[in-house]
Design a protein around this motif. Structure first.
Motif, PDB file in Angstrom:
ATOM      1  N   ALA A  13     -37.465  89.969  36.705  1.00 43.10           N
ATOM      2  CA  ALA A  13     -35.841  90.443  36.908  1.00 43.10           C
ATOM      3  C   ALA A  13     -35.471  88.932  37.652  1.00 43.10           C
ATOM      4  CB  ALA A  13     -35.192  91.380  37.733  1.00 43.10           C
ATOM      5  N   HIS A  14     -33.927  89.605  37.450  1.00 41.43           N
ATOM      6  CA  HIS A  14     -33.283  88.204  37.924  1.00 41.43           C
ATOM      7  C   HIS A  14     -31.558  88.675  38.622  1.00 41.43           C
ATOM      8  CE1 HIS A  14     -29.805  85.500  37.428  1.00 41.43           C
ATOM      9  NE2 HIS A  14     -30.415  84.350  37.928  1.00 41.43           N
ATOM     10  N   ALA A  15     -32.062  88.326  39.274  1.00 43.93           N
ATOM     11  CA  ALA A  15     -30.434  89.285  40.122  1.00 43.93           C
ATOM     12  C   ALA A  15     -29.466  87.841  40.693  1.00 43.93           C
ATOM     13  CB  ALA A  15     -30.445  90.411  40.924  1.00 43.93           C
ATOM     14  N   THR A  16     -28.149  88.090  40.375  1.00 40.15           N
ATOM     15  CA  THR A  16     -26.722  87.905  41.857  1.00 40.15           C
ATOM     16  C   THR A  16     -26.506  88.485  42.021  1.00 40.15           C
ATOM     17  OG1 THR A  16     -25.655  87.721  39.967  1.00 40.15           O
ATOM     18  CG2 THR A  16     -26.180  85.620  39.009  1.00 40.15           C
ATOM     19  N   SER A  17     -26.118  88.067  44.055  1.00 39.94           N
ATOM     20  CA  SER A  17     -25.476  88.909  44.668  1.00 39.94           C
ATOM     21  C   SER A  17     -23.892  88.520  45.196  1.00 39.94           C
ATOM     22  CB  SER A  17     -26.392  89.131  45.522  1.00 39.94           C
ATOM     23  OG  SER A  17     -25.782  90.552  46.718  1.00 39.94           O
ATOM     24  N   ILE A  18     -23.334  89.052  45.804  1.00 43.07           N
ATOM     25  CA  ILE A  18     -22.280  88.590  46.459  1.00 43.07           C
ATOM     26  C   ILE A  18     -22.210  89.524  47.652  1.00 43.07           C
ATOM     27  CG2 ILE A  18     -19.799  88.192  46.673  1.00 43.07           C
ATOM     28  CD1 ILE A  18     -19.905  88.244  43.518  1.00 43.07           C
ATOM     29  N   TYR A  19     -22.306  88.286  48.275  1.00 39.86           N
ATOM     30  CA  TYR A  19     -22.089  89.038  50.101  1.00 39.86           C
ATOM     31  C   TYR A  19     -20.526  88.937  51.142  1.00 39.86           C
ATOM     32  CZ  TYR A  19     -26.350  91.811  51.643  1.00 39.86           C
ATOM     33  OH  TYR A  19     -27.471  92.105  51.272  1.00 39.86           O
TER      34      TYR A  19
END
Length: 138
Positions: A126-132
């Motif tokens: 899996a590959h994820a991007t996230s904004i905090y």
């Protein structure tokens, strides 16, 4: 790096003990973190593969750790967006590992990415991007 591995480990144990269900901190550096999830029946979905929610939780906590390692122990830094692509089936009952890297850290938001690998497979599962969102007063 503002926070040490030991400081972040203690912070997570005290303030986010339920997070251990989503993985344990394995490494921490300047804008990166590594997490490991020991997969058991709780993390599997019908068909014998690791569930999407288990991988999403691991990715989310990994970015949180990478971010806090860089900006300090800011409990109210929260996920505002998480996008994940499931690339291949993980090996059931085999640990999965996440490596998160912060791509950008601003005053009020940060962007990170995560690759998740399943032990026994060379390519990521899996590959994820996230904004905090980061609270204004740090």
């Amino acid at each position: 790096m503002i926070v040490t591995f030991e400081e972040l480990q203690a912070f997570l144990a005290e303030h986010f003990p339920q997070g251990a269900r989503y993985g344990t901190l394995q490494g921490l550096g300047d804008g990166w973190a590594e997490m490991k999830l020991e997969v058991d029946d709780e993390h599997l979905r019908p068909g014998g593969t690791v569930s999407g929610p288990a991988m999403m939780a691991l990715a989310d906590v990994a970015v949180y750790a990478a971010l806090l390692g860089k900006i300090g122990l800011v409990p109210l830094a929260v996920t505002s967006n998480l996008n994940i692509n499931f690339l291949r089936k993980p090996v059931a009952h085999s640990p999965i590992r996440a490596k998160a890297n912060m791509l950008r850290i601003g005053r009020t938001s940060a962007v990170g990415e995560v690759y998740i690998h399943s032990e026994g497979l060379e390519e990521p599962v899996a590959h994820a991007t996230s904004i905090y969102a980061i609270p204004a007063a740090r």
